[in-house]
Write an enzyme that holds these catalytic residues in place. Structure first.
Site, mmCIF file in Angstrom:
data_model
loop_
_atom_site.group_PDB
_atom_site.id
_atom_site.type_symbol
_atom_site.label_atom_id
_atom_site.label_comp_id
_atom_site.label_asym_id
_atom_site.label_seq_id
_atom_site.Cartn_x
_atom_site.Cartn_y
_atom_site.Cartn_z
ATOM 1 N N LYS A 165 0.823 -1.211 0.000
ATOM 2 C CA LYS A 165 0.000 0.000 0.000
ATOM 3 C C LYS A 165 0.858 1.262 0.000
ATOM 4 O O LYS A 165 0.623 2.191 -0.770
ATOM 5 C CB LYS A 165 -0.919 -0.018 1.217
ATOM 6 C CG LYS A 165 -2.004 1.035 1.206
ATOM 7 C CD LYS A 165 -2.959 0.787 2.360
ATOM 8 C CE LYS A 165 -4.127 1.736 2.315
ATOM 9 N NZ LYS A 165 -5.087 1.485 3.416
ATOM 10 N N GLU B 41 10.517 -5.552 3.369
ATOM 11 C CA GLU B 41 10.686 -6.884 2.780
ATOM 12 C C GLU B 41 10.158 -6.914 1.348
ATOM 13 O O GLU B 41 10.809 -7.445 0.434
ATOM 14 C CB GLU B 41 9.947 -7.933 3.630
ATOM 15 C CG GLU B 41 10.447 -8.054 5.056
ATOM 16 C CD GLU B 41 9.655 -7.189 6.032
ATOM 17 O OE1 GLU B 41 9.595 -7.545 7.216
ATOM 18 O OE2 GLU B 41 9.097 -6.151 5.601
ATOM 19 N N GLY C 62 -4.650 -4.254 6.252
ATOM 20 C CA GLY C 62 -3.866 -5.219 5.498
ATOM 21 C C GLY C 62 -4.377 -6.643 5.605
ATOM 22 O O GLY C 62 -4.499 -7.355 4.597
ATOM 23 N N ARG C 63 -4.687 -7.094 6.807
ATOM 24 C CA ARG C 63 -5.100 -8.488 6.989
ATOM 25 C C ARG C 63 -6.553 -8.716 6.561
ATOM 26 O O ARG C 63 -7.042 -9.843 6.611
ATOM 27 C CB ARG C 63 -4.879 -8.930 8.421
ATOM 28 C CG ARG C 63 -5.542 -8.071 9.476
ATOM 29 C CD ARG C 63 -5.023 -8.418 10.878
ATOM 30 N NE ARG C 63 -5.527 -7.506 11.887
ATOM 31 C CZ ARG C 63 -5.004 -6.318 12.158
ATOM 32 N NH1 ARG C 63 -3.967 -5.887 11.469
ATOM 33 N NH2 ARG C 63 -5.501 -5.563 13.128
ATOM 34 N N GLU D 297 -2.916 -10.815 15.212
ATOM 35 C CA GLU D 297 -2.554 -9.423 14.948
ATOM 36 C C GLU D 297 -3.722 -8.501 15.284
ATOM 37 O O GLU D 297 -3.509 -7.337 15.664
ATOM 38 C CB GLU D 297 -2.129 -9.241 13.490
ATOM 39 C CG GLU D 297 -1.464 -7.890 13.206
ATOM 40 C CD GLU D 297 -0.801 -7.833 11.841
ATOM 41 O OE1 GLU D 297 0.340 -8.322 11.707
ATOM 42 O OE2 GLU D 297 -1.441 -7.321 10.894
ATOM 43 N N HIS E 19 -1.482 -36.933 13.185
ATOM 44 C CA HIS E 19 -0.185 -37.596 13.363
ATOM 45 C C HIS E 19 0.871 -36.601 13.811
ATOM 46 O O HIS E 19 2.070 -36.823 13.614
ATOM 47 C CB HIS E 19 0.221 -38.288 12.060
ATOM 48 C CG HIS E 19 -0.722 -39.371 11.648
ATOM 49 N ND1 HIS E 19 -0.562 -40.684 12.035
ATOM 50 C CD2 HIS E 19 -1.874 -39.332 10.917
ATOM 51 C CE1 HIS E 19 -1.555 -41.420 11.547
ATOM 52 N NE2 HIS E 19 -2.359 -40.615 10.857
ATOM 53 N N LYS F 147 10.642 -3.575 13.431
ATOM 54 C CA LYS F 147 11.026 -2.965 12.154
ATOM 55 C C LYS F 147 11.918 -1.753 12.384
ATOM 56 O O LYS F 147 12.932 -1.554 11.690
ATOM 57 C CB LYS F 147 9.779 -2.549 11.376
ATOM 58 C CG LYS F 147 8.925 -3.707 10.866
ATOM 59 C CD LYS F 147 7.750 -3.161 10.074
ATOM 60 C CE LYS F 147 6.896 -4.272 9.511
ATOM 61 N NZ LYS F 147 5.755 -3.749 8.724
#
Length: 530
Positions: free
Chosen positions: A208, A214, A269-270, A355, A387, A499
């Site tokens: 955005k 990253e 964002g999420r 978050e 498992h 960050k």
């Protein structure tokens, strides 16, 4: 500062008294005492059956939880969200990801602007790009047709699209191969670059701000790789598009701003896979299926807005989560999709839940010291989970509530596999509840305590509509819990400190450098020179 601490509400204390009076509550006993328990503690909408009868609740429990919801102004907060009020108080923003899947053309103003024309205009631009890519009107720098899409993003710009493209692969139209790059570890990008043809690849840079460290480092490295392969910097305009609002940064990167697709700050964002962040989903499954995906989410939005609380699935699941987190001291919550196509769902819900509600400061600015917020979300598809960590769920010392998610009809030709899969899902919920007593086995290590709660979400099939419903269900569940806990579920300041420190270490400007971090940094420098 005001104080809306939920533990100070009489309804909270009533629940605490109820829990103390029913500390020996047993789900098996509840079924023996009530032959209609399944029908009384389940509800259905649009191809989804929600069975919450295998939970540590009575009618009185549910009544008390609903009273807590009402005392927390849940319905008023819900109305405020859908109306576009600035319920994200710390950032003074509306929360309107729900508007992205609303097919209506009604007016809804945010900061003096009717948001729907913007939403529909951007969607039409996305559809135009999709058409141009498929027809060859948009080609790569050398004139070859694009057949590979690489999404570069992180967090919500990665997890949602990756989940949906993988989950809905039976609906993929076959025009493109998809790759997702998120980790700053160069291995992630390298693995992708070795598998693709630069002449036929389109990168989607999803950021955005167009400044996420990253994402931008991966994008810069991909840009350098592309120029190195095609030998001309102008090639970037034919091999990169952007999902961003930073027009100048996009232009400086070399991307034609005609292919920059924005979304507003009322989309977190999420919660953004419904926005242009979902471009890979649209390119994969096509417009009609993408609309069905949005329609499924909209159906859940409508249910959440209009269904009575006692039949409202997001409300019920949210309140059950509060019940276990705050009154049974359950620290974790397992997400168990009995579908390999939902392999990425637990990862997606980790971010969405932890978050959103992993907060220790309430909406009034008070430090939370006397109740817990978000649980630890984890999981993996059944039967693989059986498992792995489900040993602990059956015989460990920790209470872990769980959601089992199943689909009656498979999107493949292996109905016999699906039958075995669903039998396993049902067996696990039964085993977690019933257990096995010492009298039923001669070996203590073969006993199971049982009485472990679970909720089952059973869909007809995994398709765009049901996936949209499922993801919106969890969005609203998380919202409900945030309201009860009096926290802002829509900011994420907790991701910033690390960050900031990473930037300081990179610049050599870390005034608070401790001995351990300094020692490790010096060791890295020394080893990198060898």
């Amino acid at each position: 500062m005001s104080n809306n601490n939920p533990t100070q509400k009489p309804e909270w204390q009533a629940l605490l008294d109820h829990k103390n009076a029913h500390a020996d509550l047993n789900i098996n006993t509840l079924f023996k005492e009530d032959s209609k328990r399944f029908s009384e503690f389940s509800t259905s909408i649009d191809g989804l059956l929600c069975d919450y009868s295998k939970n540590l609740v009575t009618f009185e429990t549910i009544d008390l939880l609903f009273k807590l919801a009402s005392a927390s102004d849940l319905e008023a907060r819900r109305t405020a969200m859908f109306a576009g009020e600035s319920i994200n108080e710390t950032e003074n923003r509306a929360v309107l990801h729900t508007a992205l899947r609303d097919p209506d053309t009604r007016d809804l103003e945010v900061e003096g602007e009717n948001i729907f024309p913007f939403i529909h205009t951007v969607l039409q631009r996305l559809l135009a790009l999709k058409k141009d890519l498929q027809t060859g009107a948009f080609t790569g720098h050398t004139g070859k047709k694009i057949d590979t899409i690489v999404n570069i993003g992180i967090g919500g710009s990665h997890l949602g699209p990756n989940l949906a493209v993988e989950a809905l692969h039976p609906f993929d139209q076959g025009y493109f191969d998809f790759h997702f790059v998120s980790n700053i570890d160069g291995a992630d990008l390298t693995k992708t670059l070795t598998r693709i043809n630069p002449e036929t690849t389109l990168f989607i840079v999803a950021s955005k701000s167009f400044s996420t460290l990253e994402t931008m480092q991966n994008a810069i490295s991909a840009k350098e790789w592309m120029i190195g392969k095609l030998g001309d910097e102008s090639c970037i305009a034919r091999h990169f598009v952007a999902v961003s609002t930073n027009e100048q940064a996009v232009k400086n990167f070399g991307i034609d701003t005609e292919y920059m697709f924005p979304f507003k700050n009322w989309v977190g964002g999420r919660y953004s896979l419904w926005s242009p962040i979902g471009l890979p989903i649209l390119l994969s499954i096509g417009h009609d299926n993408f609309r069905r995906f949005l329609d499924g989410a909209y159906a859940m939005d409508t249910h959440f807005k209009t269904a009575p609380l006692r039949k409202n699935i997001p409300v019920i699941l949210g309140l059950l989560g509060v019940w276990y987190r705050n009154f049974w001291n359950a620290q974790g919550h397992a997400i168990l999709p009995y579908s390999q196509d939902l392999d990425q769902l637990p990862n997606y819900l980790q971010q969405l839940d932890m978050e959103s509600n992993g907060k220790s400061v309430d909406r009034d600015g008070n430090l939370i010291t006397d109740y817990e917020t978000a649980p630890i979300i984890f999981g993996q598809p059944g039967t693989n989970s059986q498992h792995a960590f489900m040993q602990m769920m059956h015989q460990g010392t920790t209470l872990i509530p769980s959601d089992f998610i199943g689909f009656v009809k498979p999107q493949n030709n292996y109905q016999n596999h699906q039958t075995i899969l669903l039998n396993n899902m049902l067996a696990q919920t039964q085993a977690l509840m019933q257990g096995r007593t010492p009298e039923e086995t001669s070996a203590p290590e073969r006993t199971y305590q049982g009485n472990h709660p679970s909720t089952t979400l059973l869909f007809d099939t995994l398709d765009p509509f049901s996936l949209g419903m499922l993801l919106a269900l969890y969005e609203h569940k998380i919202f409900v819990q945030g309201v009860i806990w009096n926290i802002n579920s829509f900011d994420q300041f907790g991701v910033e400190l690390g960050k900031e420190m990473a930037h300081m270490i990179e610049r050599g400007e870390n005034p608070n450098m401790d001995g351990s971090t300094d020692g490790l940094l010096q060791a890295i420098h020394a080893k990198s020179k060898v």
